[in-house]
Design an enzyme around this catalytic site. Sequence first.
Site, PDB file in Angstrom:
ATOM      1  CG  ASP A 121       1.239  -9.203   4.457  1.00  0.00           C
ATOM      2  OD1 ASP A 121       2.231  -9.490   3.769  1.00  0.00           O
ATOM      3  OD2 ASP A 121       0.468  -8.284   4.162  1.00  0.00           O
ATOM      4  CG  HIS A 128       0.808  -6.829  -3.508  1.00  0.00           C
ATOM      5  ND1 HIS A 128      -0.413  -7.438  -3.329  1.00  0.00           N
ATOM      6  CD2 HIS A 128       0.565  -5.504  -3.564  1.00  0.00           C
ATOM      7  CE1 HIS A 128      -1.354  -6.501  -3.260  1.00  0.00           C
ATOM      8  NE2 HIS A 128      -0.782  -5.329  -3.397  1.00  0.00           N
TER       9      HIS A 128
END
Length: 84
Positions: A6, A49
Amino acid sequence: KIDDRDTFFSQGSLPAALRAVGAVCNAVDRVVSGHNRNAFCIVRPPGHHAGVSGLLQDAISCGFCIFNNVAIAAMHALRTYPTK
């Protein structure tokens, strides 16, 4: 195999990520110098992240993060202001 990651790059991804890094480093500088009491950076991509060296190696999902902005801000503070 379908590409199910993603975190995608476009022409503007790196410049945006570098501006986010610059914003958090500037925030550190302003707080340490006393221009501001505190700082809160609302930047995209957020960076929470990302791995130590950027995108997480072999991760299926990186949460759209390129650089870990908090880690970079901490390293900037430690390297630029080692005695504060």
